[in-house]
Design an enzyme around this catalytic site. Sequence first.
Site, PDB file in Angstrom:
ATOM      1  N   ASP A  33     -47.053  -1.115   1.901  1.00  0.00           N
ATOM      2  CA  ASP A  33     -47.188  -0.699   0.494  1.00  0.00           C
ATOM      3  C   ASP A  33     -45.849  -0.583  -0.219  1.00  0.00           C
ATOM      4  OD1 ASP A  33     -46.109   1.523   1.649  1.00  0.00           O
ATOM      5  OD2 ASP A  33     -47.739   2.899   1.127  1.00  0.00           O
ATOM      6  N   GLY A  34     -44.756  -0.940   0.475  1.00  0.00           N
ATOM      7  CA  GLY A  34     -43.438  -0.941  -0.156  1.00  0.00           C
ATOM      8  C   GLY A  34     -42.610   0.291   0.136  1.00  0.00           C
ATOM      9  N   GLU A  35     -43.204   1.320   0.761  1.00  0.00           N
ATOM     10  CA  GLU A  35     -42.426   2.530   1.035  1.00  0.00           C
ATOM     11  C   GLU A  35     -41.349   2.247   2.078  1.00  0.00           C
ATOM     12  OE1 GLU A  35     -45.008   5.781   2.027  1.00  0.00           O
ATOM     13  OE2 GLU A  35     -45.571   6.106  -0.065  1.00  0.00           O
ATOM     14  N   ARG A  89     -23.555   7.259 -14.650  1.00  0.00           N
ATOM     15  CA  ARG A  89     -23.228   7.056 -16.067  1.00  0.00           C
ATOM     16  C   ARG A  89     -24.212   7.749 -17.004  1.00  0.00           C
ATOM     17  NH1 ARG A  89     -22.301   0.669 -16.164  1.00  0.00           N
ATOM     18  NH2 ARG A  89     -23.914   0.800 -14.570  1.00  0.00           N
ATOM     19  N   GLN A  90     -25.395   8.117 -16.470  1.00  0.00           N
ATOM     20  CA  GLN A  90     -26.340   8.915 -17.286  1.00  0.00           C
ATOM     21  C   GLN A  90     -26.058  10.383 -16.957  1.00  0.00           C
ATOM     22  OE1 GLN A  90     -28.520   7.637 -19.516  1.00  0.00           O
ATOM     23  NE2 GLN A  90     -29.616   9.481 -20.076  1.00  0.00           N
ATOM     24  N   HIS A 122     -18.095   7.867 -12.064  1.00  0.00           N
ATOM     25  CA  HIS A 122     -17.782   7.465 -13.443  1.00  0.00           C
ATOM     26  C   HIS A 122     -17.077   8.596 -14.206  1.00  0.00           C
ATOM     27  CE1 HIS A 122     -17.837   5.435 -17.172  1.00  0.00           C
ATOM     28  NE2 HIS A 122     -18.604   6.344 -17.727  1.00  0.00           N
ATOM     29  N   LYS A 183     -13.261   0.620 -26.788  1.00  0.00           N
ATOM     30  CA  LYS A 183     -14.536  -0.077 -26.600  1.00  0.00           C
ATOM     31  C   LYS A 183     -15.652   0.616 -27.365  1.00  0.00           C
ATOM     32  CE  LYS A 183     -16.954   0.447 -22.715  1.00  0.00           C
ATOM     33  NZ  LYS A 183     -17.267   0.331 -21.289  1.00  0.00           N
ATOM     34  N   ARG A 185     -19.904   0.425 -27.298  1.00  0.00           N
ATOM     35  CA  ARG A 185     -21.120  -0.186 -26.757  1.00  0.00           C
ATOM     36  C   ARG A 185     -22.320   0.280 -27.570  1.00  0.00           C
ATOM     37  NH1 ARG A 185     -22.518  -2.180 -21.591  1.00  0.00           N
ATOM     38  NH2 ARG A 185     -20.754  -1.174 -20.575  1.00  0.00           N
ATOM     39  N   ASP A 210     -10.808  -1.429 -14.200  1.00  0.00           N
ATOM     40  CA  ASP A 210     -11.894  -0.540 -14.630  1.00  0.00           C
ATOM     41  C   ASP A 210     -12.496   0.131 -13.399  1.00  0.00           C
ATOM     42  OD1 ASP A 210     -13.574   0.760 -16.381  1.00  0.00           O
ATOM     43  OD2 ASP A 210     -14.417  -1.063 -17.249  1.00  0.00           O
TER      44      ASP A 210
HETATM   45  C1  R5P Z   1     -17.769   2.522 -18.800  1.00  0.00           C
HETATM   46  O1  R5P Z   1     -17.193   3.375 -19.451  1.00  0.00           O
HETATM   47  C2  R5P Z   1     -17.256   2.012 -17.493  1.00  0.00           C
HETATM   48  O2  R5P Z   1     -15.942   2.427 -17.269  1.00  0.00           O
HETATM   49  C3  R5P Z   1     -17.332   0.503 -17.414  1.00  0.00           C
HETATM   50  O3  R5P Z   1     -16.470  -0.046 -18.370  1.00  0.00           O
HETATM   51  C4  R5P Z   1     -18.714   0.019 -17.667  1.00  0.00           C
HETATM   52  O4  R5P Z   1     -19.643   0.791 -16.981  1.00  0.00           O
HETATM   53  C5  R5P Z   1     -18.848  -1.430 -17.264  1.00  0.00           C
HETATM   54  O5  R5P Z   1     -20.149  -1.841 -17.530  1.00  0.00           O
HETATM   55  P1  R5P Z   1     -20.459  -3.339 -17.909  1.00  0.00           P
HETATM   56  O6  R5P Z   1     -19.839  -4.206 -16.847  1.00  0.00           O
HETATM   57  O7  R5P Z   1     -21.955  -3.412 -17.916  1.00  0.00           O
HETATM   58  O8  R5P Z   1     -19.892  -3.598 -19.258  1.00  0.00           O
END
Ligand code: R5P
Length: 296
Positions: A33-35, A89-90, A122, A183, A185, A210
């Site tokens: 079942d995927g577990e 990141r969340q 992060h 940046k 987004r 990064d």
């Molecule tokens: C965001 O602040 C992180 O430092 C990375 O820049 C980011 O998560 C990279 O994500 P992606 O490759 O999807 O642009």
Amino acid sequence: MIVPGSSSQLLAAVLAEATGRPLATATYDRFPDGETLAAVPGFDGDEAVVVASTVSDAAWVELLQLQDAVREAGATHVTTVIPYMGYARQDESFDEGQPVSARAMARAVATGTDRVVLVNPHEPDVADFYDVPVDLVDAAAVLADPLSTLTDPLFLAPDAGAIDIAETVRDAHGTGATDHFEKHRDRDTGAVEVAPSDAPVADRDVVVVDDIVATGSTMSEAVSVLTKRGATRIVAACVHPMLAANAVTKLRAAGVDRLIGTDTIERGSSVVSAAPAIATAVDLETSAESVPNENR
Ligand code: R5P
């Protein structure tokens, strides 16, 4: 014993060697079942170091099962190493009704371990979400190892948040300038725009640094600017080479000459290991950097 998650088997093996601990042969199965069923049939010892990058939802489940399995097998002390922490990141509820996913995951992990080791999460503040002591490892310096002789190098962060990592790599390389782009987004579309600094890049080697390359949008946007401005050679370096979907192709198309990552996520570009830095933290029972997290 070092107990690897399925996504961190190479890193766990290097860590076992670096710390002088035996490597458990964990098994990873799936029911019809995927577990998931992750187990440690040969586990023998009081101490377990579970090493699992949570690169997918299944990897999180596996990690929780391995923590439970080693306790079942007699471990009285469990250290959980998360070389790459997914969902980090969340780390806040960005919109009405959204969860703080990093907190939800951290709370679950903390119930099955005595301490946690995180590699370049992060945001360092995610350590506060764990109800147990956390050691933070900065593995970025090792990204300088494969860099050969560079011409008038610039170590560039694609956004202000990554400038510390860029400085760490520059310091490890020994020479060069640092700078960062800005940046933006779009949270709905995921589209990335970078606002370049006016750092001169013509006839220079540029190392774009990064913490993570996920979709590759951030890195490829930054690299496109550098290519247009006449950078001689462009190296893309990151601690966590997630490289989802067509990220590698996007980077090549933008003009990246070389891609360097660590083995916190095991990919073809994982040419250096975070294991030595992790080994130091694993062997620290009580370190000055441990975060007690008494209030969570
Ligand atoms: C965001 O602040 C992180 O430092 C990375 O820049 C980011 O998560 C990279 O994500 P992606 O490759 O999807 O642009």
